[in-house]
Design an enzyme around this catalytic site. Structure first.
Site, PDB file in Angstrom:
ATOM      1  NE  ARG A   1      -5.882  -5.530  -4.506  1.00  0.00           N
ATOM      2  CZ  ARG A   1      -4.610  -5.856  -4.625  1.00  0.00           C
ATOM      3  NH1 ARG A   1      -4.123  -6.230  -5.800  1.00  0.00           N
ATOM      4  NH2 ARG A   1      -3.812  -5.809  -3.590  1.00  0.00           N
TER       5      ARG A   1
ATOM      6  CB  THR B   1     -10.343 -13.739  -4.485  1.00  0.00           C
ATOM      7  OG1 THR B   1     -11.054 -12.485  -4.512  1.00  0.00           O
ATOM      8  CG2 THR B   1     -11.170 -14.759  -3.724  1.00  0.00           C
TER       9      THR B   1
ATOM     10  CG  ASP C   1      -4.639   0.143   0.519  1.00  0.00           C
ATOM     11  OD1 ASP C   1      -5.170  -0.966   0.587  1.00  0.00           O
ATOM     12  OD2 ASP C   1      -5.251   1.161   0.092  1.00  0.00           O
TER      13      ASP C   1
ATOM     14  CG  ASP D   1      -6.041   1.677   3.719  1.00  0.00           C
ATOM     15  OD1 ASP D   1      -7.232   2.014   3.812  1.00  0.00           O
ATOM     16  OD2 ASP D   1      -5.643   0.501   3.823  1.00  0.00           O
TER      17      ASP D   1
HETATM   18  C1  PRP Z   1      -6.721  -0.412  -5.106  1.00  0.00           C
HETATM   19  C2  PRP Z   1      -6.400   0.536  -6.229  1.00  0.00           C
HETATM   20  C3  PRP Z   1      -7.000  -0.150  -7.424  1.00  0.00           C
HETATM   21  C4  PRP Z   1      -6.788  -1.611  -7.098  1.00  0.00           C
HETATM   22  C5  PRP Z   1      -5.639  -2.118  -7.919  1.00  0.00           C
HETATM   23  O1  PRP Z   1      -8.027  -0.260  -4.684  1.00  0.00           O
HETATM   24  O2  PRP Z   1      -6.896   1.827  -6.042  1.00  0.00           O
HETATM   25  O3  PRP Z   1      -8.367   0.120  -7.601  1.00  0.00           O
HETATM   26  O4  PRP Z   1      -6.484  -1.685  -5.707  1.00  0.00           O
HETATM   27  O5  PRP Z   1      -5.438  -3.464  -7.732  1.00  0.00           O
HETATM   28  P1  PRP Z   1      -5.666  -4.538  -8.879  1.00  0.00           P
HETATM   29  O6  PRP Z   1      -4.951  -4.030 -10.098  1.00  0.00           O
HETATM   30  O7  PRP Z   1      -5.023  -5.761  -8.313  1.00  0.00           O
HETATM   31  O8  PRP Z   1      -7.132  -4.708  -9.103  1.00  0.00           O
HETATM   32  P2  PRP Z   1      -8.635  -1.060  -3.441  1.00  0.00           P
HETATM   33  O9  PRP Z   1      -9.248  -2.335  -3.921  1.00  0.00           O
HETATM   34  O10 PRP Z   1      -7.603  -1.173  -2.363  1.00  0.00           O
HETATM   35  O11 PRP Z   1      -9.834  -0.152  -3.003  1.00  0.00           O
HETATM   36  P3  PRP Z   1      -9.827   1.329  -2.386  1.00  0.00           P
HETATM   37  O12 PRP Z   1      -9.441   2.291  -3.501  1.00  0.00           O
HETATM   38  O13 PRP Z   1     -11.213   1.506  -1.940  1.00  0.00           O
HETATM   39  O14 PRP Z   1      -8.832   1.365  -1.254  1.00  0.00           O
HETATM   40  N1  URA Z   2      -3.719  -1.578  -4.453  1.00  0.00           N
HETATM   41  C1  URA Z   2      -2.947  -0.664  -3.829  1.00  0.00           C
HETATM   42  O1  URA Z   2      -3.463   0.330  -3.303  1.00  0.00           O
HETATM   43  N2  URA Z   2      -1.626  -0.858  -3.775  1.00  0.00           N
HETATM   44  C2  URA Z   2      -1.021  -1.929  -4.342  1.00  0.00           C
HETATM   45  O2  URA Z   2       0.210  -2.047  -4.284  1.00  0.00           O
HETATM   46  C3  URA Z   2      -1.839  -2.872  -4.992  1.00  0.00           C
HETATM   47  C4  URA Z   2      -3.182  -2.670  -5.045  1.00  0.00           C
END
Ligand code: PRP
Ligand code: URA
Length: 210
Positions: A105, A109, A201, A204
């Site tokens: 993400r 945005t 997150d 993380d």
């Molecule tokens: C997190 C999660 C989803 C996304 C959800 O990933 O694992 O993929 O956010 O959010 P959304 O419904 O608003 O799109 P992130 O973008 O943090 O990436 P990561 O798994 O690499 O930490």
């Molecule tokens: N991605 C995450 O990992 N946690 C949230 O709460 C939203 C998006």
């Protein structure tokens, strides 16, 4: 409730989700809990899988008994956080084919940015289980569903650990026939598009990157 949405209602799942929410849970325990919750949630999401009868010789007699009818589902994990869910589901469906979709993400945005894609060649002939622990704005899930639909997939089931109404609405707006199974349905998003009460997150916490 909407027939396209299943929220697993089981004390084992709610207990483990409370542990996931707890900010003092470390990465090692967090990963294990994600895998356990995925197994329990996938058990529900895969209830409809078709079976066929085969002959089997037990130590006592010949009999007819059911096995899963092929082809095995494809499991598509949204990186990074979806990886732990893929590994858990492979213990249930060891002959499942695996696809990976790398999305993050954008911090400003909150829209998904794609950085990797590798799908099984015959994915259009398989049922697809799309896995990502978090369904927040739904942007990542909708992007993944767009990619899978463009690849010819027509039977896609989204499996997440935590979701919220905004994410469910976004998925059903863009892909109305998508079945969603959640381990828990949370209240809302906050101003940073994080799920509330949520667990923070997921990526993380799984990989200890913050
Ligand atoms: C997190 C999660 C989803 C996304 C959800 O990933 O694992 O993929 O956010 O959010 P959304 O419904 O608003 O799109 P992130 O973008 O943090 O990436 P990561 O798994 O690499 O930490
Ligand atoms: N991605 C995450 O990992 N946690 C949230 O709460 C939203 C998006």
């Amino acid at each position: 409730m909407d027939s396209r949405l299943t929220v697993v209602d089981h004390p084992l799942v709610t207990h483990k989700i409370t542990m996931l929410r707890n900010e003092t849970t470390d990465s090692s325990l967090f990963r294990s809990l994600c895998q356990e919750v995925t197994l329990l949630t996938a058990y529900e999401a895969l209830r409809h899988l078709k079976t066929e009868e085969v002959s089997v010789k037990t130590p006592v007699t010949m009999t007819r008994a059911p096995i899963l009818a092929g082809p095995a589902p494809a499991i598509v994990g949204i990186l990074r956080a979806g990886l732990v869910m893929v590994e858990a589901i492979l213990t249930l469906i060891p002959n499942g084919r695996v696809g990976h979709l790398g999305l993050f993400r954008d911090p400003e945005t909150h829209k998904p940015v794609e950085y990797y894609k590798k799908l099984p060649a015959d994915i259009d002939q398989r049922e697809v289980l799309l896995v990502d622990p978090m369904l927040a704005t739904g942007g990542s899930a909708v992007h993944a569903l767009d990619v899978l639909t463009a690849a010819g997939c027509s039977n896609i089931h989204l499996l997440s650990i935590l979701g919220c109404p905004e994410g469910i609405e976004a998925v059903h707006q863009a892909h109305p026939s998508t079945q969603i199974t959640l381990a828990a349905l949370d209240e809302k998003l906050n101003e940073n598009a994080y799920i509330v009460p949520g667990l923070g997150d997921a990526g993380d916490r799984i990989y200890g990157t913050k």
